[in-house]
Design a protein around this motif. Sequence first.
Motif, PDB file in Angstrom:
ATOM      1  N   PRO A 174       0.812  -1.215   0.000  1.00 38.55           N
ATOM      2  CA  PRO A 174       0.000   0.000   0.000  1.00 38.55           C
ATOM      3  C   PRO A 174       0.850   1.270   0.000  1.00 38.55           C
ATOM      4  O   PRO A 174       1.991   1.285   0.475  1.00 38.55           O
ATOM      5  CB  PRO A 174      -0.801  -0.110   1.302  1.00 38.55           C
ATOM      6  CG  PRO A 174       0.061  -0.943   2.195  1.00 38.55           C
ATOM      7  CD  PRO A 174       0.749  -1.923   1.296  1.00 38.55           C
ATOM      8  N   TYR A 233       0.466   5.104   1.440  1.00 42.78           N
ATOM      9  CA  TYR A 233      -0.324   5.925   2.349  1.00 42.78           C
ATOM     10  C   TYR A 233      -0.163   7.401   2.003  1.00 42.78           C
ATOM     11  O   TYR A 233       0.953   7.914   1.906  1.00 42.78           O
ATOM     12  CB  TYR A 233       0.079   5.653   3.799  1.00 42.78           C
ATOM     13  CG  TYR A 233      -0.274   4.256   4.237  1.00 42.78           C
ATOM     14  CD1 TYR A 233      -1.577   3.930   4.591  1.00 42.78           C
ATOM     15  CD2 TYR A 233       0.690   3.241   4.252  1.00 42.78           C
ATOM     16  CE1 TYR A 233      -1.919   2.638   4.967  1.00 42.78           C
ATOM     17  CE2 TYR A 233       0.362   1.947   4.627  1.00 42.78           C
ATOM     18  CZ  TYR A 233      -0.943   1.661   4.977  1.00 42.78           C
ATOM     19  OH  TYR A 233      -1.275   0.367   5.341  1.00 42.78           O
ATOM     20  N   ASN A 258      -3.986   4.160   0.033  1.00 42.64           N
ATOM     21  CA  ASN A 258      -4.703   4.141   1.302  1.00 42.64           C
ATOM     22  C   ASN A 258      -4.721   5.567   1.842  1.00 42.64           C
ATOM     23  O   ASN A 258      -3.683   6.110   2.242  1.00 42.64           O
ATOM     24  CB  ASN A 258      -4.027   3.200   2.306  1.00 42.64           C
ATOM     25  CG  ASN A 258      -4.416   1.757   2.105  1.00 42.64           C
ATOM     26  OD1 ASN A 258      -5.162   1.188   2.884  1.00 42.64           O
ATOM     27  ND2 ASN A 258      -3.916   1.164   1.027  1.00 42.64           N
ATOM     28  N   TYR A 271      -0.388  -3.889   7.117  1.00 42.30           N
ATOM     29  CA  TYR A 271      -1.750  -3.573   7.552  1.00 42.30           C
ATOM     30  C   TYR A 271      -1.945  -3.721   9.067  1.00 42.30           C
ATOM     31  O   TYR A 271      -3.079  -3.769   9.542  1.00 42.30           O
ATOM     32  CB  TYR A 271      -2.771  -4.422   6.797  1.00 42.30           C
ATOM     33  CG  TYR A 271      -2.705  -4.205   5.300  1.00 42.30           C
ATOM     34  CD1 TYR A 271      -3.318  -3.096   4.720  1.00 42.30           C
ATOM     35  CD2 TYR A 271      -2.023  -5.090   4.481  1.00 42.30           C
ATOM     36  CE1 TYR A 271      -3.242  -2.878   3.352  1.00 42.30           C
ATOM     37  CE2 TYR A 271      -1.941  -4.879   3.110  1.00 42.30           C
ATOM     38  CZ  TYR A 271      -2.552  -3.776   2.551  1.00 42.30           C
ATOM     39  OH  TYR A 271      -2.465  -3.571   1.185  1.00 42.30           O
TER      40      TYR A 271
END
Length: 318
Positions: free
Chosen positions: A149, A151, A168, A181
Amino acid sequence: MPPIGEDPYDPKRTGSWLICTACGTQFPTADRQKRTTCKICDDPRQFTPPTGQAFTTLDEIRSYAKNTFTPFPCDDRFISIVTEPKVAIGQRAILIKHPKGNVLWDCITLIDDETIEKIKAMGGLKAIMISHPHYYTTNVEWARAFDCPVYITWQDKQWRTQHSEYHNVFHQIESDLLIDYEPSDIKVLQLGGHFAGSCVLLYDGRLLIADTLVTTPAGLGSWDTDALGNARIEPGGAGNSYAFMYSIPNMLPLSASTMQKMWDILKKYEFRSTHGAFLNTDIVKTAPEMKRRVLDSMQLQAHSMESGDYPFRHENLD
């Protein structure tokens, strides 16, 4: 596996996509008729060069440039990744070796087979955290390559040039970074200022500041002794280590009210070093001196602008 609806990493598919030569941001098209401007460089925090808007591609950059890896002298858990020769702004990405998995702080434009292999040999990436939109660059390519991911803050999400299932978007002002996560002991602090969602990252006393705090030449100089070894000034006294800027290249400073909001968050945390957006912008001292330097720098900037009577102008950490 990539998220549903997300294309896998394929350098041949995206190698011809356009990249702004000024800021290094990638756009999901190879058509120079469709893409003639860069919204990030049209903003007053960045600029279009005097020669005009120009674009390159990852294929072209890969033909002449490479990424170098340099561990921090003070802590080899942190590794600067820089492209040589310089591409666009020339910032570094910082790889953080963490027990739960590696994290990449900020992105650089160049991603190639050599870079991917080297990072995978160190354990790959579990998360990418980007401080602000000037360093979005090719973040979707990085996410696809490492299947992790990215961020970004909700305040700055509109600056994306590509939408991705890997993104995210988070809202917390002070939050634990998720690695694989799961919450970690890495703190992400949204101080704002340069951009509404501009962040710093704090891990084990190391504060990665990107452009949220701008390391100044005075901050990198010696404040302790003169050429003969004599004491110069009190630690943190009368000096400037950081500037607080809305636009760095266009030299637009932040207001005292904005600095007050930044200080109200940052003063709650301890850190013994700061590490800016570029190589050789590292200041390593004791935790009390580091915080004092930030406050001194804010007070000096407010004084130079003859700003209002904000509380931080009267604080004294001694």
